[in-house]
Enzyme design. Structure first.
Site, PDB file in Angstrom:
ATOM      1  N   PRO A  10     -21.505 -59.835 -11.150  1.00 19.81           N
ATOM      2  CA  PRO A  10     -22.272 -59.002 -12.065  1.00 19.81           C
ATOM      3  C   PRO A  10     -23.551 -59.500 -12.360  1.00 19.81           C
ATOM      4  O   PRO A  10     -23.935 -60.651 -12.563  1.00 19.81           O
ATOM      5  CB  PRO A  10     -21.298 -59.261 -13.438  1.00 19.81           C
ATOM      6  CG  PRO A  10     -20.467 -60.713 -13.359  1.00 19.81           C
ATOM      7  CD  PRO A  10     -20.671 -61.091 -11.803  1.00 19.81           C
ATOM      8  N   CYS A  93     -23.925 -66.459 -19.018  1.00 23.22           N
ATOM      9  CA  CYS A  93     -25.316 -66.191 -19.146  1.00 23.22           C
ATOM     10  C   CYS A  93     -26.303 -66.777 -19.911  1.00 23.22           C
ATOM     11  O   CYS A  93     -25.944 -66.918 -21.235  1.00 23.22           O
ATOM     12  CB  CYS A  93     -25.279 -64.805 -19.515  1.00 23.22           C
ATOM     13  SG  CYS A  93     -26.856 -63.726 -19.511  1.00 23.22           S
ATOM     14  N   LYS A 132     -15.985 -66.610 -16.903  1.00 25.09           N
ATOM     15  CA  LYS A 132     -17.010 -66.757 -15.800  1.00 25.09           C
ATOM     16  C   LYS A 132     -17.992 -67.919 -16.599  1.00 25.09           C
ATOM     17  O   LYS A 132     -18.390 -67.652 -17.592  1.00 25.09           O
ATOM     18  CB  LYS A 132     -17.877 -65.689 -15.358  1.00 25.09           C
ATOM     19  CG  LYS A 132     -18.855 -65.963 -14.159  1.00 25.09           C
ATOM     20  CD  LYS A 132     -19.649 -64.644 -13.697  1.00 25.09           C
ATOM     21  CE  LYS A 132     -20.281 -65.251 -12.422  1.00 25.09           C
ATOM     22  NZ  LYS A 132     -21.386 -65.847 -12.867  1.00 25.09           N
ATOM     23  N   HIS A 164     -20.114 -70.808 -11.917  1.00 25.17           N
ATOM     24  CA  HIS A 164     -21.471 -70.841 -11.468  1.00 25.17           C
ATOM     25  C   HIS A 164     -21.762 -72.288 -11.445  1.00 25.17           C
ATOM     26  O   HIS A 164     -21.863 -72.979 -12.411  1.00 25.17           O
ATOM     27  CB  HIS A 164     -22.407 -69.893 -12.387  1.00 25.17           C
ATOM     28  CG  HIS A 164     -23.796 -69.922 -11.607  1.00 25.17           C
ATOM     29  ND1 HIS A 164     -24.774 -68.948 -11.840  1.00 25.17           N
ATOM     30  CD2 HIS A 164     -24.705 -70.793 -10.810  1.00 25.17           C
ATOM     31  CE1 HIS A 164     -25.838 -69.121 -11.180  1.00 25.17           C
ATOM     32  NE2 HIS A 164     -25.851 -70.276 -10.554  1.00 25.17           N
ATOM     33  N   ASN A 204     -19.398 -69.933  -7.359  1.00 19.60           N
ATOM     34  CA  ASN A 204     -20.618 -68.654  -7.392  1.00 19.60           C
ATOM     35  C   ASN A 204     -22.189 -69.696  -7.520  1.00 19.60           C
ATOM     36  O   ASN A 204     -22.033 -70.769  -8.128  1.00 19.60           O
ATOM     37  CB  ASN A 204     -20.451 -67.724  -8.448  1.00 19.60           C
ATOM     38  CG  ASN A 204     -21.788 -67.127  -8.905  1.00 19.60           C
ATOM     39  OD1 ASN A 204     -22.364 -67.059 -10.487  1.00 19.60           O
ATOM     40  ND2 ASN A 204     -22.415 -66.220  -7.980  1.00 19.60           N
ATOM     41  N   GLY A 206     -26.030 -69.227  -5.579  1.00 22.30           N
ATOM     42  CA  GLY A 206     -26.777 -69.859  -4.565  1.00 22.30           C
ATOM     43  C   GLY A 206     -26.339 -69.593  -3.066  1.00 22.30           C
ATOM     44  O   GLY A 206     -26.752 -70.153  -2.192  1.00 22.30           O
TER      45      GLY A 206
END
Length: 329
Positions: A10, A93, A132, A164, A204, A206
């Site tokens: 997303p 985020c 996430k 991430h 997640n 790169g």
């Protein structure tokens, strides 16, 4: 765990319904996500505009931003009623707007609250609820912070964790810098998977190609492709053959665009501007003669108020015919 084997990340202001329809025409199996939607926007906003999606997008995940267990439960139920296949909570985020609203990556400092949010959503819906996150924020020790968050949300019922593989520096780095500056630590995510063998762990950050994705799948259950899917969408043509052992829905980008024409015409008829759709096509051709002319034609003509599908057709005609799937890995 096969359901999470491959997904497209997303991205704020990018993963709208037009983008997802486009991506779905290249891969039947990739899990697609909405951009993060805040609980306030869903509770008080135009839900049809915010949450509506095309049936061809399945499987599609609604990503939520928020920190109130009650509000998140309400929005998760609304998302389930709209037909989403999964609800995902954003705990990664790093934007200032997100931090000020007490959601996103700053929640990594409050694992008990995140667990309460997951528990409330799980009680509200019958579809999977996932999280996430980053490997940590600011001065947190990722060895400790990621384990605490992961075990907390798993105990609360989270069905999968997407990580991430970078820290988020909420103090000192911009959101853009947070996508590149903090070093990647894939091994930290691998260690998390080793410690939670029965929990789907998706990596997640790169990852630039499907070849890299396949390498990660030796260590984790799934891979999420981010900017590469937007900047070079042609890569998705090889996702089903490379990762699922099935033929791609279409052999070439030109075939993809031809299949998308009815959708575009329908959207234009309902008042959508062509550029709102074609902005997702900029990187569609790679290493193919005419790609630059394609981009230039869309940039110059697709933004006009009266632009129709003929603009896209004329742009495509500038590109030489070539099968893209062979280079998509």
């Amino acid at each position: 765990m096969l359901a999470h084997r491959f997904s497209v990340a997303p991205m704020m202001d990018w993963t709208d319904r037009h983008c997802r329809v486009f991506h779905r025409l290249m891969t039947r199996h990739a899990r697609l996500y909405t951009e993060m939607l805040t609980t306030g926007a869903i509770i008080h906003g135009d839900r049809t505009r915010l949450l509506g999606f095309n049936a061809t997008e399945h499987p599609v995940v609604l990503q939520l931003g928020g920190s109130s267990p009650r509000d998140l439960a309400t929005c998760a139920k609304i998302g389930e009623d709209f037909g989403y296949d999964e609800i995902n909570l954003n705990v990664g985020c790093p934007s200032d707007r997100v931090k000020d609203g007490r959601f996103g990556a700053c929640l990594m400092a409050e694992p008990a609250l995140v667990a309460a949010c997951v528990d409330a959503m799980k009680r509200a819906v019958g579809i999977p609820v996932t999280v996430k996150c980053r490997i940590g924020i600011d001065d947190q020790d990722p060895e400790v912070a990621l384990d605490v968050l992961a075990r907390s949300v798993v105990a609360a019922g989270a069905d999968a964790l997407i990580v991430h593989a970078r820290k988020a520096w909420l103090n000192g780095l911009s959101p853009k810098e947070n996508r590149d500056v903090p070093p990647l630590d894939y091994d930290r995510v691998y260690r998390l998977k080793a410690s939670l063998p029965n929990v789907p762990i998706i990596i997640n950050g790169g990852i630039a190609s499907l070849a890299e994705a396949k390498q990660h799948l030796s260590h984790v259950d799934g891979v999420m492709l981010g900017r590469a899917a937007y900047q070079e969408p042609w890569r998705l043509l090889a996702a089903d053959p490379e990762l699922f052992g099935e033929a791609a829905p279409h052999a070439t980008m030109k075939d993809v665009f031809e299949s998308m024409m009815p959708y575009i015409e329908s959207q234009l008829a309902h008042g959508t501007r062509l550029h709102s759709i074609t902005r997702h096509f900029v990187g569609a051709f790679h290493g193919v003669p005419g790609a630059r002319a394609f981009r230039r034609h869309l940039a110059e003509n697709g933004v006009k108020a009266d632009a129709g599908v003929n603009v896209l057709r004329d742009a495509i005609a500038l590109v030489e015919d070539r099968v893209m799937a062979s280079i998509a890995a």
